[in-house]
Design a protein around this motif. Sequence first.
Motif, PDB file in Angstrom:
ATOM      1  N   VAL A 213       0.837  -1.202   0.000  1.00 20.03           N
ATOM      2  CA  VAL A 213       0.000   0.000   0.000  1.00 20.03           C
ATOM      3  C   VAL A 213       0.873   1.254   0.000  1.00 20.03           C
ATOM      4  O   VAL A 213       0.628   2.208  -0.750  1.00 20.03           O
ATOM      5  N   ALA A 214       1.919   1.246   0.821  1.00 18.16           N
ATOM      6  CA  ALA A 214       2.808   2.409   0.889  1.00 18.16           C
ATOM      7  C   ALA A 214       3.559   2.610  -0.424  1.00 18.16           C
ATOM      8  O   ALA A 214       3.699   3.753  -0.899  1.00 18.16           O
ATOM      9  N   PHE A 215       4.035   1.536  -1.024  1.00 17.79           N
ATOM     10  CA  PHE A 215       4.764   1.654  -2.295  1.00 17.79           C
ATOM     11  C   PHE A 215       3.851   2.113  -3.421  1.00 17.79           C
ATOM     12  O   PHE A 215       4.279   2.863  -4.300  1.00 17.79           O
ATOM     13  N   LEU A 216       2.592   1.675  -3.400  1.00 21.90           N
ATOM     14  CA  LEU A 216       1.646   2.158  -4.402  1.00 21.90           C
ATOM     15  C   LEU A 216       1.374   3.650  -4.221  1.00 21.90           C
ATOM     16  O   LEU A 216       1.301   4.398  -5.196  1.00 21.90           O
ATOM     17  N   ALA A 217       1.236   4.083  -2.979  1.00 16.28           N
ATOM     18  CA  ALA A 217       0.968   5.491  -2.708  1.00 16.28           C
ATOM     19  C   ALA A 217       2.155   6.373  -3.085  1.00 16.28           C
ATOM     20  O   ALA A 217       1.973   7.504  -3.555  1.00 16.28           O
ATOM     21  N   LEU A 218       3.360   5.863  -2.902  1.00 22.22           N
ATOM     22  CA  LEU A 218       4.559   6.643  -3.202  1.00 22.22           C
ATOM     23  C   LEU A 218       5.008   6.513  -4.655  1.00 22.22           C
ATOM     24  O   LEU A 218       5.919   7.223  -5.083  1.00 22.22           O
ATOM     25  N   GLY A 219       4.428   5.586  -5.396  1.00 21.18           N
ATOM     26  CA  GLY A 219       4.803   5.386  -6.785  1.00 21.18           C
ATOM     27  C   GLY A 219       6.027   4.503  -6.976  1.00 21.18           C
ATOM     28  O   GLY A 219       6.551   4.396  -8.086  1.00 21.18           O
ATOM     29  N   ILE A 220       6.483   3.871  -5.918  1.00 22.07           N
ATOM     30  CA  ILE A 220       7.668   3.004  -5.999  1.00 22.07           C
ATOM     31  C   ILE A 220       7.317   1.672  -6.660  1.00 22.07           C
ATOM     32  O   ILE A 220       8.152   1.063  -7.323  1.00 22.07           O
ATOM     33  N   ASP A 221       6.081   1.241  -6.507  1.00 23.92           N
ATOM     34  CA  ASP A 221       5.663  -0.052  -7.049  1.00 23.92           C
ATOM     35  C   ASP A 221       5.835  -0.129  -8.567  1.00 23.92           C
ATOM     36  O   ASP A 221       6.139  -1.188  -9.103  1.00 23.92           O
ATOM     37  N   ALA A 222       5.673   0.980  -9.242  1.00 25.06           N
ATOM     38  CA  ALA A 222       5.756   0.997 -10.705  1.00 25.06           C
ATOM     39  C   ALA A 222       7.171   0.699 -11.210  1.00 25.06           C
ATOM     40  O   ALA A 222       7.337   0.189 -12.312  1.00 25.06           O
ATOM     41  N   ILE A 223       8.189   0.994 -10.410  1.00 24.41           N
ATOM     42  CA  ILE A 223       9.566   0.776 -10.865  1.00 24.41           C
ATOM     43  C   ILE A 223      10.153  -0.552 -10.396  1.00 24.41           C
ATOM     44  O   ILE A 223      11.277  -0.896 -10.756  1.00 24.41           O
ATOM     45  N   LEU A 224       9.395  -1.314  -9.595  1.00 26.54           N
ATOM     46  CA  LEU A 224       9.887  -2.613  -9.132  1.00 26.54           C
ATOM     47  C   LEU A 224       9.795  -3.637 -10.250  1.00 26.54           C
ATOM     48  O   LEU A 224       8.804  -3.705 -10.961  1.00 26.54           O
ATOM     49  N   ARG A 225      10.843  -4.440 -10.410  1.00 27.63           N
ATOM     50  CA  ARG A 225      10.835  -5.488 -11.433  1.00 27.63           C
ATOM     51  C   ARG A 225      10.216  -6.767 -10.897  1.00 27.63           C
ATOM     52  O   ARG A 225       9.381  -7.369 -11.533  1.00 27.63           O
ATOM     53  N   PHE A 226      10.651  -7.205  -9.762  1.00 30.25           N
ATOM     54  CA  PHE A 226      10.197  -8.463  -9.183  1.00 30.25           C
ATOM     55  C   PHE A 226       9.307  -8.154  -7.987  1.00 30.25           C
ATOM     56  O   PHE A 226       9.719  -8.267  -6.834  1.00 30.25           O
ATOM     57  N   ARG A 227       8.071  -7.783  -8.250  1.00 20.94           N
ATOM     58  CA  ARG A 227       7.170  -7.342  -7.183  1.00 20.94           C
ATOM     59  C   ARG A 227       6.886  -8.452  -6.172  1.00 20.94           C
ATOM     60  O   ARG A 227       6.947  -8.232  -4.969  1.00 20.94           O
ATOM     61  N   LEU A 228       6.547  -9.617  -6.672  1.00 24.71           N
ATOM     62  CA  LEU A 228       6.221 -10.723  -5.769  1.00 24.71           C
ATOM     63  C   LEU A 228       7.404 -11.055  -4.873  1.00 24.71           C
ATOM     64  O   LEU A 228       7.260 -11.191  -3.655  1.00 24.71           O
ATOM     65  N   PHE A 229       8.587 -11.169  -5.459  1.00 25.96           N
ATOM     66  CA  PHE A 229       9.788 -11.464  -4.686  1.00 25.96           C
ATOM     67  C   PHE A 229      10.049 -10.375  -3.653  1.00 25.96           C
ATOM     68  O   PHE A 229      10.403 -10.654  -2.510  1.00 25.96           O
ATOM     69  N   THR A 230       9.857  -9.125  -4.047  1.00 28.44           N
ATOM     70  CA  THR A 230      10.105  -8.007  -3.139  1.00 28.44           C
ATOM     71  C   THR A 230       9.174  -8.047  -1.941  1.00 28.44           C
ATOM     72  O   THR A 230       9.608  -7.928  -0.791  1.00 28.44           O
ATOM     73  N   TYR A 231       7.878  -8.219  -2.189  1.00 24.83           N
ATOM     74  CA  TYR A 231       6.919  -8.186  -1.090  1.00 24.83           C
ATOM     75  C   TYR A 231       7.014  -9.423  -0.200  1.00 24.83           C
ATOM     76  O   TYR A 231       6.866  -9.319   1.019  1.00 24.83           O
ATOM     77  N   VAL A 232       7.293 -10.575  -0.787  1.00 21.92           N
ATOM     78  CA  VAL A 232       7.489 -11.776   0.030  1.00 21.92           C
ATOM     79  C   VAL A 232       8.739 -11.624   0.890  1.00 21.92           C
ATOM     80  O   VAL A 232       8.736 -11.962   2.078  1.00 21.92           O
ATOM     81  N   SER A 233       9.797 -11.076   0.322  1.00 23.05           N
ATOM     82  CA  SER A 233      11.035 -10.870   1.081  1.00 23.05           C
ATOM     83  C   SER A 233      10.826  -9.877   2.221  1.00 23.05           C
ATOM     84  O   SER A 233      11.311 -10.094   3.334  1.00 23.05           O
ATOM     85  N   LEU A 234      10.116  -8.802   1.960  1.00 20.34           N
ATOM     86  CA  LEU A 234       9.848  -7.823   3.017  1.00 20.34           C
ATOM     87  C   LEU A 234       8.995  -8.439   4.122  1.00 20.34           C
ATOM     88  O   LEU A 234       9.234  -8.183   5.314  1.00 20.34           O
ATOM     89  N   GLY A 235       8.014  -9.255   3.751  1.00 24.71           N
ATOM     90  CA  GLY A 235       7.187  -9.921   4.754  1.00 24.71           C
ATOM     91  C   GLY A 235       7.986 -10.893   5.601  1.00 24.71           C
ATOM     92  O   GLY A 235       7.843 -10.929   6.824  1.00 24.71           O
ATOM     93  N   VAL A 236       8.855 -11.667   4.959  1.00 26.01           N
ATOM     94  CA  VAL A 236       9.693 -12.618   5.701  1.00 26.01           C
ATOM     95  C   VAL A 236      10.669 -11.868   6.607  1.00 26.01           C
ATOM     96  O   VAL A 236      10.882 -12.251   7.766  1.00 26.01           O
ATOM     97  N   LEU A 237      11.260 -10.798   6.111  1.00 27.40           N
ATOM     98  CA  LEU A 237      12.180 -10.010   6.936  1.00 27.40           C
ATOM     99  C   LEU A 237      11.482  -9.442   8.167  1.00 27.40           C
ATOM    100  O   LEU A 237      12.026  -9.463   9.271  1.00 27.40           O
ATOM    101  N   MET A 238      10.272  -8.938   7.993  1.00 25.73           N
ATOM    102  CA  MET A 238       9.551  -8.396   9.134  1.00 25.73           C
ATOM    103  C   MET A 238       9.169  -9.493  10.127  1.00 25.73           C
ATOM    104  O   MET A 238       9.256  -9.296  11.337  1.00 25.73           O
ATOM    105  N   ALA A 239       8.756 -10.651   9.627  1.00 24.86           N
ATOM    106  CA  ALA A 239       8.409 -11.767  10.512  1.00 24.86           C
ATOM    107  C   ALA A 239       9.631 -12.226  11.304  1.00 24.86           C
ATOM    108  O   ALA A 239       9.548 -12.469  12.516  1.00 24.86           O
ATOM    109  N   LEU A 240      10.778 -12.335  10.647  1.00 26.32           N
ATOM    110  CA  LEU A 240      12.000 -12.749  11.342  1.00 26.32           C
ATOM    111  C   LEU A 240      12.485 -11.688  12.317  1.00 26.32           C
ATOM    112  O   LEU A 240      13.015 -12.010  13.384  1.00 26.32           O
TER     113      LEU A 240
END
Length: 93
Positions: free
Chosen positions: A57-84
């Motif tokens: 949601v934050a990346f969509l609001a800031l416009g960062i999502d449009a420049i990401l190449r591997f969106r799924l990998f990015t969001y899964v990695s961020l979720g795993v990092l936060m959980a750990l």
Amino acid sequence: MTYSPACLKPIVMSAALLTLTGCSLQGAPSFPLVGAYFPAWMMCAIIGILAAVGFRVAFLALGIDAILRFRLFTYVSLGVLMALLVWALVFGP
């Protein structure tokens, strides 16, 4: 080549003992929630999922999502990092 049951017994016992090496007498980290014990790893997983959705949601609001190449990998990695991170901060040594 056939194996007798007496020959297989030490192999089976060794394999069974190797699967129990992660068990401890302390039990799994858990906490009471609404009268039932809730596993700590599940709480960390839920926090990781919510964090990944929050980042999306934050990346969509800031416009960062449009420049990401591997969106799924990015969001899964961020979720795993936060959980750990939550696991290490709350239940770590």
